[in-house]
Enzyme design. Structure first.
Site, PDB file in Angstrom:
ATOM      1  CG  HIS A 240     -29.880 -93.719  96.545  1.00  0.00           C
ATOM      2  ND1 HIS A 240     -29.744 -94.642  97.534  1.00  0.00           N
ATOM      3  CD2 HIS A 240     -29.589 -92.517  97.108  1.00  0.00           C
ATOM      4  CE1 HIS A 240     -29.387 -94.027  98.657  1.00  0.00           C
ATOM      5  NE2 HIS A 240     -29.285 -92.750  98.412  1.00  0.00           N
TER       6      HIS A 240
HETATM    7  C1  BDR Z   1     -34.022 -92.107  97.016  1.00  0.00           C
HETATM    8  O1  BDR Z   1     -34.493 -90.892  97.596  1.00  0.00           O
HETATM    9  C2  BDR Z   1     -33.832 -89.803  97.013  1.00  0.00           C
HETATM   10  O2  BDR Z   1     -33.133 -89.065  97.967  1.00  0.00           O
HETATM   11  C3  BDR Z   1     -32.895 -90.329  95.967  1.00  0.00           C
HETATM   12  O3  BDR Z   1     -32.973 -89.528  94.800  1.00  0.00           O
HETATM   13  C4  BDR Z   1     -33.336 -91.735  95.723  1.00  0.00           C
HETATM   14  O4  BDR Z   1     -34.249 -91.828  94.650  1.00  0.00           O
HETATM   15  C5  BDR Z   1     -33.139 -92.809  98.029  1.00  0.00           C
HETATM   16  O5  BDR Z   1     -33.875 -93.126  99.174  1.00  0.00           O
END
Ligand code: BDR
Ligand code: CA
Length: 314
Positions: A240
């Site tokens: 992500h």
């Molecule tokens: C986001 O939430 C966190 O779990 C990850 O680091 C990312 O920034 C994804 O939804």
């Protein structure tokens, strides 16, 4: 080449750590500071992870503490939520405990002071809930005009991962996200519907380990944790946060469209939803460049190559 000044605001977090590694070894960028926020885990773990990671790599980057809770009604993480990021946010990896002290400034002040020093050139990589950035904007009326660009991981043009319509970073602090997204700062949103396609493979992990540096090893260990997590029914090795950084330095990885974006803060079912007007139905002017597609192989190669630049520092 003059390096672009960046602050990384994050809730490290396994995938945050990989984004930090990419930023620290990107030739285009100078990381001016790393600031910590409540999110994947409680803030007191986040700041330690940021400090321990930079110390392990021998990087003298200021690490500051930040918001321990959202502005109003969002989610306070008292420990850790589930096993997505492990008990202290770094999977099952134990980094050596560093002795460096935290920057004495709270995140929002550090961000503002750096923005003033950089005279309009500062860019923010925001890969956790937006609490620190919202606080800085609320405290300093001139800040919005001093930030060149915000690159953020958050929201989704379609869907969610905490609720059917809300992505985690926005859901943790929707009021903060509404302030930041409505600030008028030029920004790029890399949302969940795109980041869930950015999956790293065992081949990538092998290449990272083979580069023979602490950075490559940490990245490979984090991926190994993610593969195990996925094997037990959890999230895959989704990048992500590194994908949000790729938007800044490897823009060909992504296809973006300018859209009007807002955040739902009052909805009964859709609290924390990012409202992305892809077809211009609202008639409101676009305020965000929204990532809609990713070239996954280009991204994976860029990420491995960038972290492996650490070999040049041996
Ligand atoms: C986001 O939430 C966190 O779990 C990850 O680091 C990312 O920034 C994804 O939804
Ligand atoms: Ca994150």
């Amino acid at each position: 080449m003059e390096k672009r000044p960046f602050i990384i605001d994050c809730d490290t977090g396994t995938d945050d750590a990989i984004a930090i590694l990419a930023a620290l070894y990107s030739p285009e960028v100078e990381v001016k500071a790393i600031t910590s926020v409540n999110g994947n885990i409680c803030e007191r773990y986040v700041c330690r992870n940021n400090r321990n990671l930079t110390a392990l790599l021998g990087k003298n980057v200021p690490v500051a503490r930040g918001a321990v809770r959202p502005l109003l009604s969002g989610f306070v993480n008292e420990g850790h939520l589930d096993d997505t990021h492990g008990p202290t946010g770094f999977g099952t990896i134990q980094l050596p405990e560093a002795e460096q002290v935290f920057d004495p400034r709270v995140a929002s002040e550090l961000i503002y002071e750096t923005a003033v020093e950089e005279k309009g050139a500062l860019e923010l990589l925001v890969i956790g809930p937006m609490t620190n950035i919202a606080l800085a904007l609320v405290q300093h009326g001139d800040l919005a005009g001093l930030i060149r660009h915000i690159w953020f991981m958050g929201g989704a043009a379609v869907g969610g991962n905490v609720t059917p319509t809300a992505e985690f970073n926005i859901w943790v602090d929707p009021e903060a996200a509404k302030i930041v997204i409505g600030s008028g700062i030029p920004m790029t949103m890399v949302g969940l519907d795109v980041t869930t396609k950015a999956i790293m493979t065992r081949e990538d992990a092998d290449a990272l380990r083979a580069c023979g540096t602490p950075a490559g090893q940490v990245a490979a260990d984090l991926l190994a944790y993610m593969f195990t997590r996925n094997h037990s029914g959890g999230e895959d090795a989704l990048m992500h946060d590194a994908l949000a950084f790729a938007a800044a330095v490897c823009p060909d990885c992504l296809t973006c469209r300018d859209c009007f974006v807002d955040v739902e803060t009052h909805g009964q079912c859709a609290y924390g939803h990012t409202f992305v007007d892809q077809r211009g139905r609202t008639g409101k002017p676009a305020n965000v460049s929204v990532a809609l597609e990713v070239d996954v192989s280009m991204f994976r190669k860029w990420l491995v190559d960038t972290i492996c630049r650490s070999a040049g520092e041996k």
